[in-house]
Design a protein around this motif. Structure first.
Motif: not given
Length: 528
Positions: A201-208
């Motif tokens: 989830f963090r990867r998505v939140a940081e990229s978008e």
């Protein structure tokens, strides 16, 4: 330049103008432009789908269905527009029967149409018919592409191990695909691999950074892992200016009035609901906390809760809706979901005895009906509810798993959910229950019935929160991967002192949970 090219270019220009008119809310112009587009390109299904989506989105489902019918008359052998017609019947008209007929017609034309199978799986999911849901989901699965297959496996088949395996393989070649990372994170979460889910989830939140589903999932997961401060800081993104403006464009002059924990003495505060009915019920307790801090509280609730909340402790006024220009009258506004971030979690005054009171007339309407059962243990039951929740079908107990409870004598059962699954309860579980849901107009009516019960047994859904808010004895049936509010262990919750938590040890294994509930139910009857 060919005539075909000119026609195609003209149709594209008209379609762009039609969509712009729809965004402005100009129904007549949008409809005229779409009809001209379709006249130019009568066999291009994407124009028919785009036009009917626009019309349905503007609150004109009848016009959308009319366009579908006209397009079908010109293209009788096209399955996709029949799928689209079914979607409009289902989502915009709540017409399940006509929707099923449309999807069946699409499959008659094209038996390999995975969208029709997926739509039928969705219908049977909400209808509480798991066998039909799984059948159509599997039919869609073998016909869908890899990305769609991930969604089908997770939502309808709860095959999270396969989702993890396939998503990981797909990310090896497309590591930046945020949608696949989200599906991977959800699958990891449901298998209780919370640290790995958090990282996905963090990867998505940081990229978008504007992707709210990732921000919500990451914040909730952090709280579940005990990292509350970090989790709530993440969830503050739910009130980010650019996100709020997408829902309330006219709120721009009042963004500075967003409350972030400032002193409240002598201030007027508008509290707006953010999520579902259960969240609204759970977080209504904060009205009194805000009032105790010196605020004058205007509480905006879900429409279904308005009559129940009209005397809400701490609220000077309660409404079921609001306009952004009303914020001129207030010093602050805040989303109810963020109140724990600024005021702490539970242990609140009044929570021990309930903080919501049933209107007298809502309770008295059931007095006569309940009189014959005064010597029985009256138990409310909710095993299935709307699957929009993050956990989807994994938080629901299959009705057949409830069968051991049907053999317990001395119990009078009452259904506490309002959906098509009620009709299948006795056949699938053997439990004969009173279903009064057709007589409920809102949650005040439901609360009136719950007031007469001795116990509520419910999955993580609004009836469970209703019982907790009323201060009633309740037993919560929780999946192995619970929501943040329940924590990862323990039989008690600080949110509802009268509630006992029954936790699933492993995904899909409900039998031990129901066995514990059955034993405790027999013990309760014995004590009576």
């Amino acid at each position: 330049m060919s005539l075909e090219h000119d026609i195609r270019e003209r149709a594209m220009s008209l379609a762009a103008a039609a969509q712009a008119a729809a965004q402005r809310g100009d129904r007549d112009e949008a409809l005229a432009l779409w009809r001209e587009t379709i006249d130019l390109e009568p066999h291009e299904v994407h124009y028919a789908i785009a036009s009917t989506n626009d019309l349905a989105g503007m609150g004109e489902p009848s016009l959308a269905l009319d366009v579908c019918a006209q397009w079908i008359a010109k293209n009788p052998d096209n399955a996709m527009i029949r799928v689209q017609r079914g979607v409009i019947y289902l989502n915009s008209c709540s017409d399940r029967d006509n929707a099923i007929e449309c999807f069946a017609e699409a499959l008659f034309i094209d038996p390999d149409n995975h969208e029709a199978h997926a739509a039928l799986a969705q219908i049977y999911l909400f209808g509480g018919q798991p066998e039909l849901m799984r059948f159509h989901a599997k039919q869609a699965l073998i016909r869908a592409d890899a990305r769609r297959a991930l969604h089908l496996r997770g939502r309808f088949l709860s095959d999270h191990a396969a989702v993890i395996e396939q998503a990981s393989a797909m990310l090896a070649t497309t590591p930046g695909d945020a949608d696949i990372w989200m599906m991977l994170g959800k699958a990891l979460y449901m298998l209780c691999r919370f640290d790995e889910a958090r990282d996905a989830f963090r990867r998505v939140a940081e990229s978008e950074p504007s992707r709210m589903d990732a921000i919500g999932a990451l914040g909730d997961t952090l709280i579940l892992l005990g990292r509350e401060d970090e989790g709530w800081r993440m969830l503050e993104g739910l009130a980010r200016d650019e996100y709020v403006l997408t829902f309330y464009p006219d709120i721009a002059p009042y963004l500075a009035k967003k409350w972030r924990g400032e002193a409240l003495h002598g201030k007027r505060v508008l509290v707006a609901y953010h999520a579902g009915i259960g969240d609204n019920l759970m977080l209504a307790r904060y009205a009194k906390r805000l009032a105790d801090a010196g605020a004058s509280v205007h509480f905006v609730c879900r429409p279904e809760l308005h009559r129940l909340f009209r005397d809400l402790d701490g609220a000077q006024s309660v409404a079921s809706g609001w306009r952004t220009d009303e914020l001129a009258q207030f010093d602050y506004w805040v989303l109810d979901y963020l109140l724990p971030a600024y005021m702490g979690r539970a242990g609140m005054s009044g929570a021990e005895h309930g903080y919501v009171r049933t209107p007298r007339e809502a309770r008295s309407r059931w007095d006569g009906y309940m009189q014959p059962y005064r010597d029985k243990l009256k138990v409310g039951l909710c095993w299935f509810s709307g699957p929009h929740n993050f956990s989807g079908i994994d938080r629901f107990v299959p009705a057949r798993a409830l069968k051991p409870l049907s053999a317990i004598e001395g119990v009078e059962w009452f259904v506490l959910q309002k959906n098509q699954a009620n009709a299948h309860l006795e056949r699938q579980s053997g439990i004969r229950a009173h279903d009064l849901s057709s007589q409920w107009s809102d949650f005040a009516d439901t609360a009136g019935l719950v007031d007469h019960l001795d116990l509520v047994i419910s999955v993580d859904s609004s009836p469970l929160h209703l019982a907790g808010a009323l201060g009633k004895r309740a037993w919560a049936i929780l999946p192995a991967a619970p929501e943040w509010r329940w924590g990862r262990q323990g039989e008690r919750t600080e949110w509802y002192p009268e509630m006992r938590l029954y936790r699933q040890a492993r995904l899909h294994e409900w039998e031990p949970v129901i066995a514990r509930i059955g034993n405790d139910l027999r013990e309760l009857i014995g004590r009576r």
